[in-house]
Scaffold this active site. Structure first.
Site, PDB file in Angstrom:
ATOM      1  N   ASP A  97     -24.484  -6.745  16.230  1.00 42.15           N
ATOM      2  CA  ASP A  97     -25.561  -7.082  15.300  1.00 42.15           C
ATOM      3  C   ASP A  97     -25.073  -8.073  14.243  1.00 42.15           C
ATOM      4  O   ASP A  97     -23.921  -8.038  13.834  1.00 42.15           O
ATOM      5  CB  ASP A  97     -26.101  -5.811  14.639  1.00 42.15           C
ATOM      6  CG  ASP A  97     -26.833  -4.933  15.647  1.00 42.15           C
ATOM      7  OD1 ASP A  97     -27.104  -5.425  16.748  1.00 42.15           O
ATOM      8  OD2 ASP A  97     -27.115  -3.772  15.331  1.00 42.15           O
ATOM      9  N   CYS A 109     -21.384  -3.406  17.738  1.00 39.99           N
ATOM     10  CA  CYS A 109     -22.743  -3.383  18.294  1.00 39.99           C
ATOM     11  C   CYS A 109     -23.276  -4.794  18.514  1.00 39.99           C
ATOM     12  O   CYS A 109     -24.299  -4.976  19.169  1.00 39.99           O
ATOM     13  CB  CYS A 109     -23.680  -2.625  17.350  1.00 39.99           C
ATOM     14  SG  CYS A 109     -23.773  -3.367  15.723  1.00 39.99           S
ATOM     15  N   CYS A 121     -30.241  -3.581  14.657  1.00 42.73           N
ATOM     16  CA  CYS A 121     -30.951  -2.319  14.837  1.00 42.73           C
ATOM     17  C   CYS A 121     -31.908  -2.060  13.669  1.00 42.73           C
ATOM     18  O   CYS A 121     -31.890  -2.775  12.664  1.00 42.73           O
ATOM     19  CB  CYS A 121     -29.942  -1.188  14.932  1.00 42.73           C
ATOM     20  SG  CYS A 121     -29.127  -0.874  13.368  1.00 42.73           S
ATOM     21  N   CYS A 150     -24.367   0.344   9.474  1.00 47.20           N
ATOM     22  CA  CYS A 150     -25.367  -0.729   9.519  1.00 47.20           C
ATOM     23  C   CYS A 150     -25.624  -1.275   8.112  1.00 47.20           C
ATOM     24  O   CYS A 150     -25.841  -2.479   7.944  1.00 47.20           O
ATOM     25  CB  CYS A 150     -26.662  -0.219  10.129  1.00 47.20           C
ATOM     26  SG  CYS A 150     -26.410   0.729  11.640  1.00 47.20           S
TER      27      CYS A 150
HETATM   28 FE1  FES Z   1     -25.428  -2.459  14.754  1.00 48.89          FE
HETATM   29 FE2  FES Z   1     -26.893  -0.879  13.306  1.00 48.89          FE
HETATM   30  S1  FES Z   1     -26.186  -0.533  15.302  1.00 48.89           S
HETATM   31  S2  FES Z   1     -25.924  -2.700  12.711  1.00 48.89           S
END
Ligand code: FES
Length: 142
Positions: free
Chosen positions: A37, A35, A60, A104
């Site tokens: 992140d 993702c 997120c 996450c």
């Molecule tokens: Fe990437 Fe939650 S979608 S850490």
């Protein structure tokens, strides 16, 4: 719309311990390539106790709520106690995360482990091997 617990929503809207620590005793960064992140954890350690902890998360809602809860859970703990914090404990403290969002919370466990190892390295201690999380399959490789 994802079904988030009130606690997730509350920590997402009002995250604790956001920010940076100058000259941290430990700094850890974890990222999820799927993702994109990223989470950074800064530690201030005194007499083996986590005196202060801050985080910066580009991610997120679940990642931000997980960072907030994880920092609350390790503040005031010894470095050894902090090492024991698992992503499932973080998710439980948030009254659960939707299954597809469990990964996450892994960022928090990883970033804290990296920050603690950074601290250990600075103290001249051996780093502790960390379990590798398989971000593609949302499970730990054995
Ligand atoms: Fe990437 Fe939650 S979608 S850490």
């Amino acid at each position: 719309m994802m079904n988030y617990s009130d606690k997730v929503m509350e920590h997402f809207s009002n995250p604790r311990n956001v920010g940076e620590i100058e000259n941290p005793d430990g700094l850890g960064e974890a990222g999820n390539p799927q993702c994109g992140d990223i989470m950074k954890i800064y530690l201030k350690v005194k007499d083996n106790v986590i005196e202060d902890v801050k985080f910066k998360t580009f991610g997120c809602a679940s990642a931000i709520a997980s960072s907030s809860m994880a920092t609350e859970l390790i503040k005031g703990k010894t470095v050894d106690e902090a090492w024991e914090l698992t992503n499932t404990a973080v998710a439980e403290a948030l009254d659960g995360l939707p299954p597809i969002k469990m990964h996450c919370s892994v960022l928090a466990e990883e970033a804290i482990h990296k920050a603690l190892n950074d601290y250990r390295e600075k103290q001249g201690l051996d780093v502790i091997p960390v379990k590798e999380f398989d971000h593609n399959h949302d499970s730990f490789a054995v």
